[in-house]
Motif scaffolding. Structure first.
Motif, PDB file in Angstrom:
ATOM      1  N   UNK A 135       0.754  -1.284   0.031  1.00  0.00           N
ATOM      2  CA  UNK A 135       0.028   0.094  -0.075  1.00  0.00           C
ATOM      3  C   UNK A 135       0.718   1.220   0.064  1.00  0.00           C
ATOM      4  N   UNK A 136       2.230   1.169   0.701  1.00  0.00           N
ATOM      5  CA  UNK A 136       2.874   2.428   0.811  1.00  0.00           C
ATOM      6  C   UNK A 136       3.478   2.786  -0.519  1.00  0.00           C
ATOM      7  N   UNK A 137       3.816   1.737  -1.489  1.00  0.00           N
ATOM      8  CA  UNK A 137       4.337   2.098  -2.798  1.00  0.00           C
ATOM      9  C   UNK A 137       3.118   2.571  -3.665  1.00  0.00           C
ATOM     10  N   UNK A 138       2.030   2.165  -3.695  1.00  0.00           N
ATOM     11  CA  UNK A 138       0.985   2.867  -4.332  1.00  0.00           C
ATOM     12  C   UNK A 138       0.571   4.271  -4.074  1.00  0.00           C
ATOM     13  N   UNK A 139       0.649   4.485  -2.605  1.00  0.00           N
ATOM     14  CA  UNK A 139       0.478   5.987  -2.100  1.00  0.00           C
ATOM     15  C   UNK A 139       1.550   6.848  -2.559  1.00  0.00           C
ATOM     16  N   UNK A 140       2.714   6.328  -2.768  1.00  0.00           N
ATOM     17  CA  UNK A 140       3.887   7.130  -2.983  1.00  0.00           C
ATOM     18  C   UNK A 140       3.661   7.467  -4.649  1.00  0.00           C
ATOM     19  N   UNK A 141       3.452   6.571  -5.312  1.00  0.00           N
ATOM     20  CA  UNK A 141       2.953   6.839  -6.897  1.00  0.00           C
ATOM     21  C   UNK A 141       2.089   7.633  -6.893  1.00  0.00           C
ATOM     22  N   UNK A 142       1.090   7.721  -6.294  1.00  0.00           N
ATOM     23  CA  UNK A 142      -0.070   8.466  -6.450  1.00  0.00           C
ATOM     24  C   UNK A 142       0.355   9.910  -5.857  1.00  0.00           C
ATOM     25  N   UNK A 143       1.146  10.163  -4.808  1.00  0.00           N
ATOM     26  CA  UNK A 143       1.682  11.552  -4.302  1.00  0.00           C
ATOM     27  C   UNK A 143       2.602  11.963  -5.350  1.00  0.00           C
ATOM     28  N   UNK A 144       3.346  11.119  -5.994  1.00  0.00           N
ATOM     29  CA  UNK A 144       4.508  11.865  -6.771  1.00  0.00           C
ATOM     30  C   UNK A 144       3.615  12.229  -8.164  1.00  0.00           C
ATOM     31  N   UNK A 145       2.829  11.685  -8.472  1.00  0.00           N
ATOM     32  CA  UNK A 145       1.809  12.296  -9.692  1.00  0.00           C
ATOM     33  C   UNK A 145       1.162  13.389  -9.145  1.00  0.00           C
ATOM     34  N   UNK A 146       0.783  13.498  -8.147  1.00  0.00           N
ATOM     35  CA  UNK A 146      -0.124  14.696  -7.499  1.00  0.00           C
ATOM     36  C   UNK A 146       1.028  15.832  -7.319  1.00  0.00           C
ATOM     37  N   UNK A 147       2.110  15.768  -6.893  1.00  0.00           N
ATOM     38  CA  UNK A 147       3.176  16.787  -6.836  1.00  0.00           C
ATOM     39  C   UNK A 147       3.373  17.401  -8.280  1.00  0.00           C
ATOM     40  N   UNK A 148       3.759  16.238  -9.029  1.00  0.00           N
ATOM     41  CA  UNK A 148       4.135  16.492 -10.472  1.00  0.00           C
ATOM     42  C   UNK A 148       3.377  17.370 -11.301  1.00  0.00           C
ATOM     43  N   UNK A 149       1.963  17.216 -10.977  1.00  0.00           N
ATOM     44  CA  UNK A 149       0.725  18.272 -11.682  1.00  0.00           C
ATOM     45  C   UNK A 149       1.182  19.458 -11.307  1.00  0.00           C
ATOM     46  N   UNK A 150       1.739  19.709 -10.104  1.00  0.00           N
ATOM     47  CA  UNK A 150       1.999  21.264  -9.642  1.00  0.00           C
ATOM     48  C   UNK A 150       3.480  21.760  -9.893  1.00  0.00           C
ATOM     49  N   UNK A 151       4.230  20.868 -10.063  1.00  0.00           N
ATOM     50  CA  UNK A 151       5.615  21.100 -10.355  1.00  0.00           C
ATOM     51  C   UNK A 151       6.306  19.990 -11.380  1.00  0.00           C
ATOM     52  N   UNK A 152       6.134  20.036 -12.540  1.00  0.00           N
ATOM     53  CA  UNK A 152       6.400  18.924 -13.420  1.00  0.00           C
ATOM     54  C   UNK A 152       8.028  18.430 -13.254  1.00  0.00           C
ATOM     55  N   UNK A 153       8.719  19.213 -12.625  1.00  0.00           N
ATOM     56  CA  UNK A 153      10.204  18.879 -12.367  1.00  0.00           C
ATOM     57  C   UNK A 153      10.470  18.492 -11.025  1.00  0.00           C
ATOM     58  N   UNK A 154       9.444  18.232 -10.230  1.00  0.00           N
ATOM     59  CA  UNK A 154       9.517  18.060  -8.897  1.00  0.00           C
ATOM     60  C   UNK A 154      10.681  16.666  -8.454  1.00  0.00           C
TER      61      UNK A 154
END
Length: 221
Positions: free
Chosen positions: A155-174
Motif C-alpha cells: 500500500x505504501x508504494x501505491x500511495x507514493x506513486x499517487x503522491x508523486x503524480x500529484x506533486x508533478x501536476x503542481x511542479x513537473x520537475x519535482x
C-alpha cells in the motif's frame, strides 16, 4: 452486496481517489455510483448507508464501509498489500500517513480562493520537496530494494506513486533532485495493473477544474 466493490462518491478525486488507486493496483475491478445532486447524498444518509453521514462509502464483502483509512486498511489487508508482519505494517502505516498529510494539502489547494492560491502553492511545494520527498528518497536508498517495505508491492508504494503524480501536476520537475524516486516512478508505471490505471479512460480521475468546484460543493453543502 456481492461481486465487485461499489464506490459511492462524486465523479471527482477527493477522498475516494486513493481508494480507486489501491483497488486498481490490486487488480480489482469496481463499480462507481456517482453522487450527482444533493438529493443523491441525502438519500444515502436517509437509508442508513453512511455510518457517520459522510462519504466515501464502499460496498465490499457485505459491508458498507466508511472512513477512508478504514477502507484503505481493509483493502490492503484483503489483497496482501499490507506487509508480512506487524513491523512491516507499522512502516507502511508511517509512510502512508506522512503522504496523506501532503495529499490533504494538495487536495484542498484547488478549493482555495484565488488570492490565497499562490502562497498556498509555494507552501505545498516547499513541504513536498524539503520535507516529504527527501524522506522517501532516503528510504529507498537505505532499504536498497525496488519497494519501500520488504521487497514486494505494498500500500505504501501505491500511495507514493499517487503522491508523486500529484506533486508533478503542481511542479513537473519535482523529481529533478530525486533520482531514486524517478526510478521508482518508472518501475511503478510498468506494473501491469498500475499501467492500466494510468491509461486514458480508466477510473482515475483528472484534476478538478475550477468551473466544476461549485457543483461538487453543492452536493455536500
Amino acid at each position: 452486496m456481492s461481486g465487485k466493490p461499489v464506490l459511492h462518491y462524486t465523479n471527482s478525486r477527493g477522498r475516494m481517489e486513493s481508494i480507486r488507486w489501491l483497488l486498481a493496483a490490486a487488480g480489482v475491478e469496481f463499480e462507481e455510483r456517482f453522487l450527482k445532486t444533493k438529493d443523491d447524498f441525502e438519500k444515502l444518509k436517509a437509508d442508513g448507508s453512511l455510518l457517520f453521514q459522510q462519504v466515501p462509502m464502499v460496498e465490499i464483502d457485505g459491508m458498507k464501509m466508511v472512513q477512508t483509512r478504514a477502507i484503505l486498511n481493509y483493502i490492503a489487508g484483503k489483497y496482501n498489500l499490507y506487509g508480512k508482519d506487524l513491523k512491516e505494517r507499522a512502516l507502511i502505516d508511517m509512510y502512508v500517513e506522512g503522504m496523506a498529510d501532503l495529499n490533504e494539502l494538495i487536495m484542498y489547494h484547488e478549493f482555495k480562493i484565488a488570492k490565497e492560491k499562490g502562497h498556498d502553492l509555494a507552501s505545498i511545494l516547499d513541504k513536498a520537496t524539503n520535507r516529504y520527498l527527501p524522506v522517501f528518497e532516503k528510504v529507498l536508498k537505505n532499504h536498497g530494494q525496488d519497494f519501500l517495505v520488504g521487497n514486494k508491492l505494498s500500500r505504501a508504494d501505491v500511495s507514493l506513486m499517487e503522491t508523486i503524480l500529484l506533486v508533478e501536476e503542481l511542479k513537473p520537475d519535482a523529481l529533478a533532485k530525486f533520482p531514486l524516486l524517478k526510478s521508482f516512478k518508472a518501475r511503478m508505471s510498468n506494473i501491469p495493473t498500475i499501467k492500466k490505471f494510468l491509461q486514458p479512460g480508466s477510473p482515475k480521475k483528472p484534476l478538478v477544474q475550477e468551473k466544476d468546484i461549485p457543483s461538487v460543493m453543492a452536493i455536500f453543502h
